[in-house]
Every structure is written in structure tokens, then in C-alpha cells.
Design an enzyme around this catalytic site. Structure first.
Site, PDB file in Angstrom:
ATOM      1  N   VAL A 103       0.860  -1.179   0.000  1.00  0.00           N
ATOM      2  CA  VAL A 103       0.000   0.000   0.000  1.00  0.00           C
ATOM      3  C   VAL A 103       0.897   1.229   0.000  1.00  0.00           C
ATOM      4  O   VAL A 103       1.924   1.255   0.682  1.00  0.00           O
ATOM      5  CB  VAL A 103      -0.916   0.036   1.245  1.00  0.00           C
ATOM      6  CG1 VAL A 103      -1.843   1.241   1.201  1.00  0.00           C
ATOM      7  CG2 VAL A 103      -1.720  -1.256   1.363  1.00  0.00           C
ATOM      8  N   CYS A 104       0.522   2.221  -0.783  1.00  0.00           N
ATOM      9  CA  CYS A 104       1.226   3.502  -0.790  1.00  0.00           C
ATOM     10  C   CYS A 104       2.708   3.269  -1.122  1.00  0.00           C
ATOM     11  O   CYS A 104       3.030   2.498  -2.018  1.00  0.00           O
ATOM     12  CB  CYS A 104       1.008   4.196   0.552  1.00  0.00           C
ATOM     13  SG  CYS A 104       1.406   5.953   0.608  1.00  0.00           S
TER      14      CYS A 104
END
Length: 215
Positions: A103-104
């Protein structure tokens, strides 16, 4: 994939809380799953605002071969880019994982470990250009699947990634049930959640003072 499915969510100092907790809320609902937070050392790991901590119940060494790897992002990712303990663990875990995800800016850690070379991947919009320097093919999509690799864009996209993967592991019907029971039906009060939609001046302001250190 073994039963129970073991899902390892990596923690490091100054991670972004929702990057880890969003996927946790979705993936912990895989039937019979064992979901564990792991870090280089066990104990509390503080998030990027230093106002919240999650507890790593296992060390990286304790969990050498999870079925699912989830790597969050956050400002602390920069300090991990040359952490060979973490990068070696990612390579080892990936060798046997069914799914390797991020994520990210967690995707930058996967890329630094050499796992995204030649693969399509996404990250926070301020970090996308850095993915290419590590051999990945950056895309601005919210969730990207390339083989067993699933990467999500910034922060809130981790919920979408987790729900997407939940459907792949446990089936669409189960994923829809989880979506309903968590009442995940986002209707944000503003339409500024991507650089394509946000006011240009706001986008440029954050580009100019980006807190992501990518080299």
C-alpha cells in the site's frame, strides 16, 4: 494455499496507520486466516504521527514464509530502503508467498527488494516516478494486479486492495458480504482524492513540499 492462510502485515517505525489497518480489516476476514503484524523486533511500533502504535506480535524471523505479505508505506519507508534485514526477508517471503502486496510507498520497498522489476505497479501519487528508478512500470491506477503482486495507491487505496484480494482468496460472494458488513460504501464530501481531480494549486503545493524522500 495452506489452511489456515497466514497473512503477515509488516510494520516499521513511522508507517502510516491506515496503510496497515485498512488491509487488515479486509484480509483478517479470510475464513480461518491467521493475520499477524510483524516487524524486525516484536513490540509496539509507532506510526508516522507518533500518536498511535500497533504491536508486532512476531518478528520477521518468526514468520519466514507467510502466504500473504502486506507492506504498508509512510514517511518511515525511506529509512527502510537499504535495510537489508527487511529487504532480505521480503525476498525470502516472496519466494514462497501466494500473494505479495503493498500500500502507498510500500511498493518502493518491494521494488527496492527487486520484486517489481518489469512489473506494473502503483504507489502514492507523489512517489510514482520513483518506482521507475527501481525497474517497475509505474501506473496511476488505484489497485494494480500483476501476477501475484498487488499494489495499491495512497493510504485509503489499501482498503480497496484488501477487498480485491479477499475476493481472489475467498470468492466474490464472501468479499461482497464483508463489504456489506463493514458498510464500505465511500461517499466522500469532497472530490479531491486524486491529483487529476484536486485543484491544480493544491497538487503543486504538495509536489513542492513533498514529505516523501525517495532517494
Amino acid at each position: 494455499m495452506r489452511n489456515p492462510v497466514q497473512i503477515a502485515i509488516v510494520l516499521f517505525d513511522r508507517f502510516t496507520a491506515l496503510d496497515a489497518v485498512g488491509p487488515y480489516e479486509m484480509l483478517s476476514r479470510v475464513p480461518g486466516a491467521e493475520t499477524v503484524f510483524v516487524a524486525e523486533r516484536t513490540g509496539a511500533v509507532r506510526n508516522d504521527s507518533d500518536g498511535l502504535a500497533l504491536v508486532a506480535g512476531r518478528s520477521l524471523a518468526d514468520v519466514p514464509a507467510p502466504d500473504v505479505v502486506v507492506v504498508p508505506g509512510g514517511p518511515g519507508q525511506s529509512a527502510q530502503m537499504e535495510n537489508e534485514v527487511l529487504l532480505d526477508w521480503l525476498r525470502t517471503a516472496d519466494a514462497t508467498s501466494t500473494w505479495t502486496t503493498s500500500v502507498c510507498t510500500g511498493s518502493l520497498l518491494l521494488a527496492a527488494a527487486g520484486l517489481l522489476t518489469g512489473r506494473r505497479a502503483t504507489s502514492h501519487w507523489l512517489a510514482l516516478s520513483a518506482l521507475g528508478t527501481y525497474g517497475a512500470e509505474p501506473t496511476g491506477e488505484r489497485v494494480v494486479l500483476d501476477g501475484k503482486y498487488v499494489t495499491a495507491a495512497g493510504v485509503s487505496a489499501g482498503i480497496d486492495m484488501g477487498l480485491t484480494l479477499l475476493g481472489r482468496i475467498a470468492g466474490d460472494e464472501h468479499a461482497r458480504a464483508v463489504q456489506l458488513l463493514t458498510e464500505y460504501d465511500p461517499r466522500p464530501p469532497y472530490d479531491a482524492g486524486s491529483p487529476e481531480k484536486a485543484p491544480a494549486a493544491l497538487v503543486e503545493e504538495f509536489r513542492a513540499r513533498s514529505r516523501f524522500i525517495l532517494t
